[in-house]
Design a protein around this motif. Structure first.
Motif, PDB file in Angstrom:
ATOM      1  N   SER A  88       7.731  -0.503  42.910  1.00 12.29           N
ATOM      2  CA  SER A  88       6.970  -0.440  44.175  1.00 12.29           C
ATOM      3  C   SER A  88       7.523  -1.474  45.145  1.00 12.29           C
ATOM      4  O   SER A  88       7.632  -1.236  46.345  1.00 12.29           O
ATOM      5  N   ARG A 133      10.639  -0.279  46.725  1.00 17.14           N
ATOM      6  CA  ARG A 133      10.317   0.696  47.784  1.00 17.14           C
ATOM      7  C   ARG A 133       9.804  -0.006  49.028  1.00 17.14           C
ATOM      8  O   ARG A 133      10.250   0.260  50.136  1.00 17.14           O
ATOM      9  N   GLU A 134       8.870  -0.936  48.811  1.00 18.10           N
ATOM     10  CA  GLU A 134       8.220  -1.604  49.944  1.00 18.10           C
ATOM     11  C   GLU A 134       9.203  -2.503  50.697  1.00 18.10           C
ATOM     12  O   GLU A 134       9.306  -2.455  51.918  1.00 18.10           O
TER      13      GLU A 134
END
Ligand code: F0G
Length: 527
Positions: free
Chosen positions: A406, A409-410
């Protein structure tokens, strides 16, 4: 004999000289996270933000505290590092962890067996070599089957139980006046000649235009850049390069490489010839997102095409996740997101946690040959240092329900938006922003039409990206590099720990670069 003066550079002096021409020949003395340090004239540390990320080996950043703590612990405990031909539970643990991830991301239940090595090119070559092992067994089985059928046909004709059929006459170039056994012998001679030629061909490899799969003798033939590849063409089987995301071109290439062998069948008192597909295909190699080629993504539709075509021609797919894997794109495997399933996977770079050299080739059970383990090995495979490091890296990536993915991605989105803002404000000099997660590329337009002679020279000499790299380092203490095969594209591959402030500084620096390009500011880029 006079000793060489100690200040003479003997370790790739030519390359160092080239780096010097653009001012990136600095020595870094310390590193953590996404920060490197070099020394100024007074010996003070100057921090440099590192967006080159060890070309993708640093998903966790330089000297991640948990990795360095583990390394210290391993050394302090006097863990045996080289114990070939013994049990290696850490290698097994790493293999299990990777299998769990593959199962989760691809939905497959089939296990993958793991072969460890040290570098990306080695993992790629272990995969192609294993695929060739399988192919050679298929070739042998096919040849043995045909030999048996030829013997049966001969026996049937000799005993008067069968006559050569019309296709045998035709292929033997014989006429009906000739005796049956002679006709058959003519045909067998032609069959053997044809089959020997087909079965002794080097394997056909498919790779994509722009691909990079390594620079060893075998893998460099799968790497598209002709400068890297052509001087060594005689050393290994060559690849057929297929344009990216062009399904029709892929089908055409495959059709052109297909080959058949001749076989004989005896049926209802007749000997007939049948053609069987020959296992001429070595492997299809795919980077789900090309890195060295300048950040180009394989589309879902094209991935599906590769999958269908390869299943049809029984050509194994080697998914090279050496750069795109290990969570960089927001999932462990970049290929899973486009529905591409590998018969083989190659992982390396970040598997070593930024401190060890480690790679692994994985082969699915259906293709796996146990005997390969007896013919393929390396002194450094499954060593007691890099393998526990790999386990820890995998555990760190998987911790907290995959928070690292995550985070990739962030952070990737944050970085991408910064790059997009630069492109929006400077569409005249920035051509494109590409990539996914923390595997991004910013492509500048060529300066071949610049009013400045110097800028035109940069384009002509194919060095623009390197010159910009020097500028970023000199003026902004930022390390970002293009790739050798896409020199107008800066590749950005920081760690999941990259900070907002570091991204903001990159954005500002890139704005300055864009201004320099827009204004053809020779002063700024003069060597
Ligand atoms: N496969 C891919 C997709 C790679 O990006 C690389 C290396 C290799 C294989 C070979 O790995 O260097 O450990 O033998 N890529 C570097 C680059 C060199 O510039 O992207 P290696």
């Amino acid at each position: 004999m006079n000793p060489e003066p100690t200040d003479r550079e003997l370790a790739e002096p030519h390359l160092l000289g080239t780096l010097a021409t653009v001012g990136v020949n600095v020595e870094y003395v310390r590193a953590h996270g996404d920060t490197l340090y070099r020394l100024d004239e007074e010996g003070r540390e100057i921090p440099v933000t590192d967006f080159a990320g060890g070309y993708g080996a640093l998903i966790l950043g330089h000297n991640h505290p948990e990795i360095t703590a583990l390394a210290r612990d391993l050394l302090e405990r006097q863990v045996p590092v080289y114990t070939q031909f013994s049990r290696h539970p850490a290698a097994n643990r790493a293999a299990h962890l990777i299998n769990d991830i593959i199962r989760r991301e691809t939905g497959t239940e089939e296990p993958y067996f793991a072969f460890f090595s040290s570098t990306g090119a080695e993992a790629v070559e272990a995969a192609t070599k294993h695929a060739e092992f399988v192919r050679s067994q298929r070739l042998a089985a096919l040849a043995t089957g045909i030999d048996g059928n030829v013997a049966s046909a001969r026996a049937a004709v000799a005993a008067g139980r069968a006559e050569p059929g019309p296709d045998v006459y035709e292929r033997a170039g014989a006429d009906t006046a000739q005796a049956a056994d002679q006709v058959l012998e003519h045909l067998v001679a032609r069959l053997e000649r044809h089959n020997d030629e087909v079965l002794s061909r080097p394997p056909v490899y498919f790779a994509l235009e722009g691909s990079f799969h390594g620079k060893l003798a075998g893998s460099v033939q799968l790497t598209h850049n002709p400068g890297f590849r052509t001087p060594f063409a005689a050393m290994a089987a060559r690849a057929r390069f297929v344009p990216m995301n062009e399904g029709e071109a892929l089908v055409k290439a495959v059709e052109e490489e297909r080959a058949v062998v001749w076989d004989l069948v005896v049926e209802d008192g007749r000997v007939g010839v049948v053609e069987r597909p020959a296992p001429v295909f070595g492997a299809f190699l795919v980077e789900p997102i090309q890195g060295e080629g300048g950040i180009h993504e394989v589309g879902r539709e094209f991935a599906e095409r590769i999958q269908t075509v390869c299943a049809e021609i029984e050509c194994p797919i080697i998914v090279d996740e050496v750069q795109s894997g290990m969570g960089r794109t927001g999932s462990f495997l970049a290929s899973a997101r486009i529905g591409l399933r590998g018969d083989y996977y190659a992982l390396a770079k970040s598997l070593g946690g930024g401190i060890a050299k480690s790679s692994v080739m994985l082969v699915r059970e259906q293709h796996y040959r146990a005997e390969f383990e007896l013919v393929h090995s390396s002194t450094f495979a499954k060593d007691g240092f890099s393998t526990p490091v790999a386990v820890r890296v995998l555990e760190l990536l998987e911790a907290d329900g995959g928070a690292a993915y995550s985070r990739a991605r962030e952070r990737g989105e944050r970085l991408r938006l910064a790059l997009e803002r630069v492109r929006e404000d400077f569409p005249d000099v920035v051509a494109q922003v590409r990539g996914r997660g923390l595997m991004l590329g910013l492509e500048f337009r060529s300066t071949s039409d610049s009013p400045s002679e110097l800028f035109r020279f940069f384009a002509e000499a194919d060095v623009l990206g390197y010159v910009l790299s020097g500028y970023l380092l000199r003026e902004h203490d930022i390390r970002a590099l293009p790739t050798a095969s896409a020199v107008n594209t800066l590749r950005l591959a920081p760690s999941i720990g990259i900070g907002d402030e570091q991204i903001d500084r990159l954005e500002q620096a890139l704005r300055n670069v864009a201004l320099v390009l827009r204004e053809s500011d020779e002063q700024a880029l003069a060597p």
